[in-house]
Scaffold this motif. Structure first.
Motif, mmCIF file in Angstrom:
data_model
loop_
_atom_site.group_PDB
_atom_site.id
_atom_site.type_symbol
_atom_site.label_atom_id
_atom_site.label_comp_id
_atom_site.label_asym_id
_atom_site.label_seq_id
_atom_site.Cartn_x
_atom_site.Cartn_y
_atom_site.Cartn_z
ATOM 1 N N HIS A 99 35.563 9.639 17.277
ATOM 2 C CA HIS A 99 34.205 9.661 17.578
ATOM 3 C C HIS A 99 33.353 11.187 17.940
ATOM 4 O O HIS A 99 32.273 11.338 17.871
ATOM 5 C CB HIS A 99 33.808 8.703 18.933
ATOM 6 N N GLU A 111 28.438 7.654 21.258
ATOM 7 C CA GLU A 111 27.608 6.891 20.365
ATOM 8 C C GLU A 111 26.163 7.151 20.798
ATOM 9 O O GLU A 111 25.154 7.119 19.791
ATOM 10 C CB GLU A 111 27.966 5.269 20.612
ATOM 11 N N GLN A 112 25.960 7.211 22.189
ATOM 12 C CA GLN A 112 24.315 7.504 22.604
ATOM 13 C C GLN A 112 23.840 8.923 21.990
ATOM 14 O O GLN A 112 22.781 8.838 21.662
ATOM 15 C CB GLN A 112 24.213 7.275 23.918
ATOM 16 N N ASP A 152 25.097 10.349 19.554
ATOM 17 C CA ASP A 152 24.894 10.409 17.873
ATOM 18 C C ASP A 152 23.586 9.760 17.419
ATOM 19 O O ASP A 152 23.049 10.112 16.589
ATOM 20 C CB ASP A 152 26.107 9.471 17.537
ATOM 21 N N ALA A 153 23.399 8.577 18.338
ATOM 22 C CA ALA A 153 21.972 7.899 17.883
ATOM 23 C C ALA A 153 20.782 8.843 18.127
ATOM 24 O O ALA A 153 20.167 8.884 17.407
ATOM 25 C CB ALA A 153 21.887 6.742 18.909
ATOM 26 N N GLU A 175 33.498 7.310 24.490
ATOM 27 C CA GLU A 175 32.991 6.969 23.277
ATOM 28 C C GLU A 175 31.453 6.441 23.469
ATOM 29 O O GLU A 175 30.908 6.425 22.474
ATOM 30 C CB GLU A 175 34.043 5.396 22.880
ATOM 31 N N VAL A 176 31.187 5.762 24.522
ATOM 32 C CA VAL A 176 29.850 5.106 24.849
ATOM 33 C C VAL A 176 29.044 6.351 24.698
ATOM 34 O O VAL A 176 27.772 6.307 23.978
ATOM 35 C CB VAL A 176 29.724 4.248 26.041
#
Length: 134
Positions: A78, A102-103, A105-106, A98-99
């Motif tokens: 990630h 991902e945030q 990345d968004a 990971e969370v």
């Protein structure tokens, strides 16, 4: 993480030095420590470090141009790793979530930017050094 058995002799030697170190080491510090084991040129160290980073065993601290052994058993796919670096004792703590990855990345993706990886470094004072100063 890749298996240690797949590492080259030079990669194992570099990794062992990083795992035994009390803080981050530069490539030249590693070279100095490995001369007795046959290392003669910086390129030997850099090649070993590159392979170790690609395999997920080692991280580069961008702000210090130094390296640390990976301390957390996490999935490196990630791409987000964060470090807390103590300015007093040099201790490095590694974090991966990971969370949060991902945030981020968004968020960065919403700007149209195509990120390949992210390294976040927090500089300050660790709990042990803060307690000693109190």
């Amino acid at each position: 993480m890749a298996a240690r058995e797949k590492l080259t002799k030079n990669q194992l030697r570099v990794l062992e030095k990083l795992e035994a170190a009390s803080g981050p080491l530069s490539a030249y510090m590693l070279l100095d420590q490995l001369r007795e084991q046959g290392f003669r040129a910086p390129l030997q160290v850099y090649r070993a470090l590159e392979g170790l980073m690609n395999a997920g065993f080692v991280h580069r601290l961008e702000s210090m141009n130094a390296f640390v052994a990976c301390s957390e058993p996490h999935d490196h796919s990630h791409r987000l790793i964060a470090f807390a670096i103590c300015d007093k004792c040099g201790q490095v703590s590694e974090f991966s979530d990971e969370v949060i990855g991902e945030q981020l990345d968004a968020w960065i993706g919403s700007t149209g930017f195509a990120a390949k990886r992210a390294v976040i470094e927090f500089r300050g004072t660790c709990a042990k050094c803060a307690a000693l100063a109190a």
